[in-house]
Structures are given as structure tokens and as C-alpha cells.
Design a protein around this motif. Structure first.
Motif, PDB file in Angstrom:
ATOM      1  N   VAL A  38       0.665  -1.204  -0.003  1.00  0.00           N
ATOM      2  CA  VAL A  38       0.102  -0.011   0.044  1.00  0.00           C
ATOM      3  C   VAL A  38       0.883   1.248   0.015  1.00  0.00           C
ATOM      4  O   VAL A  38       0.500   2.090  -0.586  1.00  0.00           O
ATOM      5  N   TYR A  39       1.982   1.276   0.908  1.00  0.00           N
ATOM      6  CA  TYR A  39       2.742   2.314   0.698  1.00  0.00           C
ATOM      7  C   TYR A  39       3.494   2.485  -0.653  1.00  0.00           C
ATOM      8  O   TYR A  39       3.638   3.749  -0.954  1.00  0.00           O
ATOM      9  N   GLN A  40       3.715   1.479  -1.208  1.00  0.00           N
ATOM     10  CA  GLN A  40       4.369   1.606  -2.555  1.00  0.00           C
ATOM     11  C   GLN A  40       3.345   2.084  -3.755  1.00  0.00           C
ATOM     12  O   GLN A  40       3.695   2.836  -4.268  1.00  0.00           O
ATOM     13  N   GLU A  41       2.039   1.718  -3.440  1.00  0.00           N
ATOM     14  CA  GLU A  41       1.120   2.290  -4.316  1.00  0.00           C
ATOM     15  C   GLU A  41       0.791   3.684  -4.157  1.00  0.00           C
ATOM     16  O   GLU A  41       0.779   4.545  -5.138  1.00  0.00           O
ATOM     17  N   SER A  44       3.901   5.542  -5.544  1.00  0.00           N
ATOM     18  CA  SER A  44       3.916   5.579  -7.106  1.00  0.00           C
ATOM     19  C   SER A  44       2.708   6.722  -7.509  1.00  0.00           C
ATOM     20  O   SER A  44       2.731   6.984  -8.628  1.00  0.00           O
ATOM     21  N   LYS A  45       1.890   6.977  -6.777  1.00  0.00           N
ATOM     22  CA  LYS A  45       0.725   8.189  -7.040  1.00  0.00           C
ATOM     23  C   LYS A  45       1.072   9.448  -6.624  1.00  0.00           C
ATOM     24  O   LYS A  45       0.320  10.412  -6.761  1.00  0.00           O
ATOM     25  N   GLY A  46       2.355   9.533  -6.412  1.00  0.00           N
ATOM     26  CA  GLY A  46       2.936  10.790  -5.928  1.00  0.00           C
ATOM     27  C   GLY A  46       3.019  11.210  -4.447  1.00  0.00           C
ATOM     28  O   GLY A  46       3.369  12.259  -4.068  1.00  0.00           O
ATOM     29  N   PHE A  47       2.692  10.282  -3.546  1.00  0.00           N
ATOM     30  CA  PHE A  47       2.611  10.545  -2.308  1.00  0.00           C
ATOM     31  C   PHE A  47       4.038  10.233  -1.553  1.00  0.00           C
ATOM     32  O   PHE A  47       4.701   9.488  -1.953  1.00  0.00           O
ATOM     33  N   ASN A  48       4.337  11.008  -0.617  1.00  0.00           N
ATOM     34  CA  ASN A  48       5.806  10.903   0.004  1.00  0.00           C
ATOM     35  C   ASN A  48       5.440   9.639   1.132  1.00  0.00           C
ATOM     36  O   ASN A  48       4.642  10.207   2.235  1.00  0.00           O
ATOM     37  N   LYS A  49       6.224   8.484   1.098  1.00  0.00           N
ATOM     38  CA  LYS A  49       6.071   7.588   1.948  1.00  0.00           C
ATOM     39  C   LYS A  49       6.446   7.935   3.283  1.00  0.00           C
ATOM     40  O   LYS A  49       5.500   7.675   4.282  1.00  0.00           O
ATOM     41  N   LYS A  50       7.540   8.832   3.654  1.00  0.00           N
ATOM     42  CA  LYS A  50       7.959   9.102   4.937  1.00  0.00           C
ATOM     43  C   LYS A  50       6.992   9.940   5.704  1.00  0.00           C
ATOM     44  O   LYS A  50       6.658   9.935   6.791  1.00  0.00           O
ATOM     45  N   LEU A  52       3.771  10.293   4.986  1.00  0.00           N
ATOM     46  CA  LEU A  52       2.511   9.373   5.168  1.00  0.00           C
ATOM     47  C   LEU A  52       2.785   8.599   6.300  1.00  0.00           C
ATOM     48  O   LEU A  52       1.843   8.599   6.978  1.00  0.00           O
ATOM     49  N   LYS A  53       3.774   8.070   6.463  1.00  0.00           N
ATOM     50  CA  LYS A  53       4.390   7.241   7.819  1.00  0.00           C
ATOM     51  C   LYS A  53       4.148   8.097   9.202  1.00  0.00           C
ATOM     52  O   LYS A  53       3.512   7.613   9.932  1.00  0.00           O
ATOM     53  N   GLN A  54       4.669   9.209   9.016  1.00  0.00           N
ATOM     54  CA  GLN A  54       4.756  10.039  10.231  1.00  0.00           C
ATOM     55  C   GLN A  54       3.343  10.766  10.478  1.00  0.00           C
ATOM     56  O   GLN A  54       2.810  10.719  11.731  1.00  0.00           O
ATOM     57  N   ALA A  55       2.495  10.834   9.354  1.00  0.00           N
ATOM     58  CA  ALA A  55       1.029  11.540   9.595  1.00  0.00           C
ATOM     59  C   ALA A  55       0.377  10.249  10.230  1.00  0.00           C
ATOM     60  O   ALA A  55      -0.414  10.706  11.316  1.00  0.00           O
ATOM     61  N   LEU A  56       0.320   8.913   9.798  1.00  0.00           N
ATOM     62  CA  LEU A  56      -0.231   7.714  10.658  1.00  0.00           C
ATOM     63  C   LEU A  56       0.088   7.720  11.808  1.00  0.00           C
ATOM     64  O   LEU A  56      -0.629   7.208  12.884  1.00  0.00           O
TER      65      LEU A  56
END
Length: 81
Positions: A38-41, A44-50, A52-56
Motif C-alpha cells: 500500500v505504501y508503494q502504491e 507511485s501516485k506521488g505521495f511521500n512515503k515518509k 505518510l508514515k509520520q502522519a499515520l
């Protein structure tokens, strides 16, 4: 293995525990792989993985604690950066 607890005899089957633990470890690995996908998806859609993890991570905090952390982080960044 047999033990006596509060005057009662209990037979503990170690293999029952190890089998359950192994099954749960497999499930945990599968879930971890799914989360990574899901993080990879998202990436690939332009979201920053780091980010996103911090927000979660921050969403797990109570609102008051989250607000305090954001405020302190902002203050620290202003002081040092």
C-alpha cells in the motif's frame, strides 16, 4: 510438561504454543507485506512515503498530544533552522 498451579495439575503442550506463535508470525509477515504494498502504491501516485508514515504515527496520538507535538516541532525547527 506438567505443572501444579493452585493445587491443580495442568498439562502444558509446548507444541500447541509454538504452533500458534508460528501461525501468528506468518500472518504478521503477510500483513506487513500488504502494508508495504500500500505504501508503494501511494508512493507511485506521488505521495511521500515518509510523510505518510509520520502522519499515520501522529494520528495514533490524542488530539491534544498531537497538537502539542506539532507545536513543539515547529518551535524547534524555527530555533535550529
Amino acid at each position: 510438561m506438567k505443572i501444579i498451579l493452585n493445587g491443580e495439575l495442568f498439562e502444558i503442550r509446548l507444541t500447541e504454543y509454538t504452533d500458534r506463535i508460528e501461525k501468528l508470525e506468518e500472518e504478521k509477515k503477510e500483513i506487513s507485506d500488504q502494508i508495504a504494498t500500500v505504501y508503494q502504491e501511494a508512493e507511485s501516485k506521488g505521495f511521500n512515503k515518509k510523510a505518510l508514515k509520520q502522519a499515520l504515527k501522529m494520528l495514533k496520538l490524542q488530539k491534544e498530544e498531537r497538537d502539542l507535538q506539532l507545536e513543539l516541532t515547529t518551535q524547534y525547527l524555527e530555533e535550529i533552522g
